[in-house]
Design a protein around this motif. Structure first.
Motif, PDB file in Angstrom:
ATOM      1  N   TYR A  36       0.837  -1.201   0.000  1.00  0.00           N
ATOM      2  CA  TYR A  36       0.000   0.000   0.000  1.00  0.00           C
ATOM      3  C   TYR A  36       0.875   1.254   0.000  1.00  0.00           C
ATOM      4  O   TYR A  36       0.583   2.228  -0.692  1.00  0.00           O
ATOM      5  CB  TYR A  36      -0.916   0.005   1.219  1.00  0.00           C
ATOM      6  CG  TYR A  36      -2.101  -0.918   1.088  1.00  0.00           C
ATOM      7  CD1 TYR A  36      -3.169  -0.602   0.247  1.00  0.00           C
ATOM      8  CD2 TYR A  36      -2.167  -2.106   1.802  1.00  0.00           C
ATOM      9  CE1 TYR A  36      -4.263  -1.445   0.130  1.00  0.00           C
ATOM     10  CE2 TYR A  36      -3.252  -2.955   1.688  1.00  0.00           C
ATOM     11  CZ  TYR A  36      -4.296  -2.616   0.847  1.00  0.00           C
ATOM     12  OH  TYR A  36      -5.379  -3.457   0.726  1.00  0.00           O
ATOM     13  N   ARG A  37       1.929   1.211   0.783  1.00  0.00           N
ATOM     14  CA  ARG A  37       2.842   2.357   0.831  1.00  0.00           C
ATOM     15  C   ARG A  37       3.461   2.608  -0.554  1.00  0.00           C
ATOM     16  O   ARG A  37       3.521   3.751  -1.020  1.00  0.00           O
ATOM     17  CB  ARG A  37       3.938   2.108   1.860  1.00  0.00           C
ATOM     18  CG  ARG A  37       4.909   3.264   2.022  1.00  0.00           C
ATOM     19  CD  ARG A  37       5.929   2.950   3.083  1.00  0.00           C
ATOM     20  NE  ARG A  37       6.824   4.071   3.316  1.00  0.00           N
ATOM     21  CZ  ARG A  37       7.794   4.069   4.216  1.00  0.00           C
ATOM     22  NH1 ARG A  37       7.982   3.005   4.973  1.00  0.00           N
ATOM     23  NH2 ARG A  37       8.575   5.111   4.365  1.00  0.00           N
ATOM     24  N   SER A 225      -6.684   9.120   6.088  1.00  0.00           N
ATOM     25  CA  SER A 225      -5.992   8.752   7.315  1.00  0.00           C
ATOM     26  C   SER A 225      -5.162   7.488   7.122  1.00  0.00           C
ATOM     27  O   SER A 225      -4.007   7.414   7.566  1.00  0.00           O
ATOM     28  CB  SER A 225      -7.003   8.536   8.446  1.00  0.00           C
ATOM     29  OG  SER A 225      -6.355   8.080   9.616  1.00  0.00           O
ATOM     30  N   ALA A 226      -5.728   6.508   6.447  1.00  0.00           N
ATOM     31  CA  ALA A 226      -5.002   5.252   6.216  1.00  0.00           C
ATOM     32  C   ALA A 226      -3.791   5.492   5.324  1.00  0.00           C
ATOM     33  O   ALA A 226      -2.707   4.946   5.566  1.00  0.00           O
ATOM     34  CB  ALA A 226      -5.936   4.236   5.567  1.00  0.00           C
ATOM     35  N   LEU A 232       3.732   7.231   6.722  1.00  0.00           N
ATOM     36  CA  LEU A 232       4.515   7.655   7.879  1.00  0.00           C
ATOM     37  C   LEU A 232       5.047   6.492   8.702  1.00  0.00           C
ATOM     38  O   LEU A 232       5.817   6.712   9.632  1.00  0.00           O
ATOM     39  CB  LEU A 232       3.665   8.570   8.782  1.00  0.00           C
ATOM     40  CG  LEU A 232       3.226   9.898   8.145  1.00  0.00           C
ATOM     41  CD1 LEU A 232       2.268  10.637   9.085  1.00  0.00           C
ATOM     42  CD2 LEU A 232       4.433  10.761   7.822  1.00  0.00           C
ATOM     43  N   TYR A 233       4.665   5.281   8.361  1.00  0.00           N
ATOM     44  CA  TYR A 233       5.083   4.126   9.167  1.00  0.00           C
ATOM     45  C   TYR A 233       6.598   3.991   9.170  1.00  0.00           C
ATOM     46  O   TYR A 233       7.240   4.095   8.135  1.00  0.00           O
ATOM     47  CB  TYR A 233       4.452   2.850   8.612  1.00  0.00           C
ATOM     48  CG  TYR A 233       4.788   1.635   9.441  1.00  0.00           C
ATOM     49  CD1 TYR A 233       4.032   1.308  10.559  1.00  0.00           C
ATOM     50  CD2 TYR A 233       5.869   0.808   9.104  1.00  0.00           C
ATOM     51  CE1 TYR A 233       4.316   0.194  11.320  1.00  0.00           C
ATOM     52  CE2 TYR A 233       6.170  -0.310   9.863  1.00  0.00           C
ATOM     53  CZ  TYR A 233       5.400  -0.623  10.973  1.00  0.00           C
ATOM     54  OH  TYR A 233       5.707  -1.736  11.730  1.00  0.00           O
TER      55      TYR A 233
END
Length: 233
Positions: A36-37, A225-226, A232-233
């Motif tokens: 996803y990132r 938000s997701a 940012l993880y």
């Protein structure tokens, strides 16, 4: 005489970006969320990787080409997993003493002979089969999309009987008693999982699933938000 293990990594067929090609822990983040990132970051650059990253032409007719060189036994066992490290146990349990590996990675251990002292993982399982005297030889058939080369493993190549070759240069009639197909989710995107399943079922053999949980890909439903959490993880 021992048996032959045919071990196939799904990443053999997937031309990923060079910046994604590296060493990853096979955890939930790298197998699922990391994609996803990557999707979000590339989308910000104007690329939809769900359209640009797909399986290569090698996917079409692969099993036919395999049967032109390998003679698959009617009783051959077929195992499916996510991690390639399962090939170690499969080879041991089935008394295989030779491995034919189709992969974008040689999985011999990255860091020389010393890396074979590390715990068993997806990056050193083949080298550890040699180190622990379970196999006598291995043939590595690299993916056309690999970023590796045999010279990356000079120390290990000198210690063990390892061949690097192309499918078409293998002799005909190689007996196959055991087959392992792994998804390698940290290196292959979830939007191609349906093609992975098609690939498995086209073998038309009963299979044993070891550890390959389904991945759900819902990029179109990501909230702002997701998306921020993934970035940012």
């Amino acid at each position: 005489m021992g048996k032959n293990l045919l071990s196939i990594d799904w990443d053999y067929f997937v031309p990923i970006k060079k910046e994604w090609y590296g060493s990853y822990s096979e955890n939930q983040w790298n197998v699922n969320k990391l994609w996803y990132r990557r999707y979000i970051k590339e989308q910000m650059r104007g690329e939809d990787i769900t359209r640009t990253i797909d399986v290569g032409v090698e996917y079409v007719g692969f099993w036919k080409r395999i049967r032109s060189r390998f003679r698959i036994s009617d009783t051959a066992r077929v195992y499916i997993s996510d991690s390639h490290k399962y090939s170690y146990g499969i080879a041991r349990e089935n008394a295989c003493d030779a491995v034919y590996l189709f992969d974008a990675h040689a999985d011999l251990g990255y860091g020389g002979i010393g890396s074979l002292d590390f715990e068993l993982n997806c990056a050193n399982w083949l080298g550890k089969l040699f180190k622990n005297n379970h196999i006598r030889e291995a043939s590595v058939i690299y993916s056309p999309y690999t970023f590796e080369c045999p010279e990356d493993f000079i120390e290990i190549n000198n210690a063990y009987n390892i061949n690097y070759c192309e499918l078409e240069r293998l002799p005909e009639g190689i007996p196959v008693d055991v087959i392992h197909i792994c998804r390698s989710g940290a290196w292959t995107p979830p939007w191609l999982d349906h093609k992975f399943l098609q690939f498995v079922y086209r073998l038309n053999r009963p299979v044993k699933w070891l550890d390959c949980p389904p991945r759900r890909w819902n990029a179109g439903k990501l909230t702002l938000s997701a998306q921020l959490n993934y970035l940012l993880y």
